[in-house]
Write a protein that holds these residues in place. Sequence first.
Motif, PDB file in Angstrom:
ATOM      1  N   GLY A 136       0.758  -0.833   5.164  1.00 18.99           N
ATOM      2  CA  GLY A 136       1.665  -1.739   5.855  1.00 18.99           C
ATOM      3  C   GLY A 136       1.634  -1.618   7.358  1.00 18.99           C
ATOM      4  N   GLU A 190       7.872  -6.960   1.382  1.00 13.56           N
ATOM      5  CA  GLU A 190       7.288  -7.831   2.398  1.00 13.56           C
ATOM      6  C   GLU A 190       5.901  -7.343   2.799  1.00 13.56           C
ATOM      7  N   LYS A 191       5.770  -6.033   2.982  1.00 16.30           N
ATOM      8  CA  LYS A 191       4.475  -5.485   3.370  1.00 16.30           C
ATOM      9  C   LYS A 191       3.468  -5.527   2.221  1.00 16.30           C
ATOM     10  N   ARG A 239      10.496   2.328   8.659  1.00 14.04           N
ATOM     11  CA  ARG A 239       9.429   1.402   8.254  1.00 14.04           C
ATOM     12  C   ARG A 239       9.844  -0.053   8.427  1.00 14.04           C
ATOM     13  N   HIS A 265       7.171  -4.413  11.269  1.00  9.19           N
ATOM     14  CA  HIS A 265       6.067  -5.019  10.524  1.00  9.19           C
ATOM     15  C   HIS A 265       5.184  -5.753  11.518  1.00  9.19           C
TER      16      HIS A 265
END
Length: 330
Positions: A154, A180-181, A320, A323
């Motif tokens: 990611g 999403e990643k 995290r 993105h």
Amino acid sequence: MRAAFIRRTGPPEVIEYGVLPDPVAGPRQCLIRVRAVDVNPIDVYVRAGMVPAALEFPYILGRDLVGEVIAVGPEVRSFKPGDRVWATGQGFAGRPGTFAELAAVDEEWLHPVPPGVSDEEMVAMSLVGVTAHLALFQFARVQPGEVVVIHGAGGGVGSAAVQMARLAGARVVATAGTEEKVAACRELGAALALSYRADNLPEAIRAFAPEGVNVWIETGRNPNFDLAVSLLALRGRMVVLAGREARPPFPVGPFYVKNATLYGFAMFNASAAEVAQCAAKINEWMGQGRLRMRIAHVLPLSEAAQAHRWQEESTVLGTRTLHGKIVLRP
């Protein structure tokens, strides 16, 4: 010139934005008017004092740049004023950082920007692209048809590696930390994309690659060697490129009976010649529109402290939430 720099290591608040003397191009250097820079995890580690580094203060932050050549030293042969160029590997080994309006860069570290590629796209791909290329092709020696796992795909390096492995003809398995990643990894060409938090991760990879994984690229800071080694094929290769403080257990028996190979790899050890080989291929793919990097934020260079906060929260604190790359414009 205006620059983002530090006078001591510490939290993002130690970053200053102000005026420093203009650099002058040496005999083998080009003077660059910087158009774009980006933020990498290593920038955060150096600024925070998390890694040992011999810093001369005021220390200009940054490893990468894209810009325009405005002057050249008398021994420069490959570039001329007006050329668009990019560089990585700065801010290290006595080379000044890039977070400034101007930078003097040795010719050997400069590469042309392909026509049609924007400043933001090029700088976002620079360090992470070279890192991914070195890991896949210099160390792991990926071959067409092999199964390649990008564990932690990611981030910038991971997403570049997914695309490059696919372009090399490999069957790519990508793992990431959010849905999403994971979806983004599928869009980038991963044949199988999974959450690395999934309970069925080993079973899913075994079902995809019943004869084992040929190459495992580990981007995480705490490698799970039991997992990786259990999935490696005979003569599998694993490349570890993060986790300075990690001390995980290592399954020696299962590893050696597979004739497996483990590489430790730090991008800052690469020579200018090695980087240039990667840059040539990156330029080819970028120019063809076959390689791309997601950009999360574009900020003015004066917002370097905020950019470091976001990068630190995502990378060091483990949220995290970032993105894509953060790009700054002087």
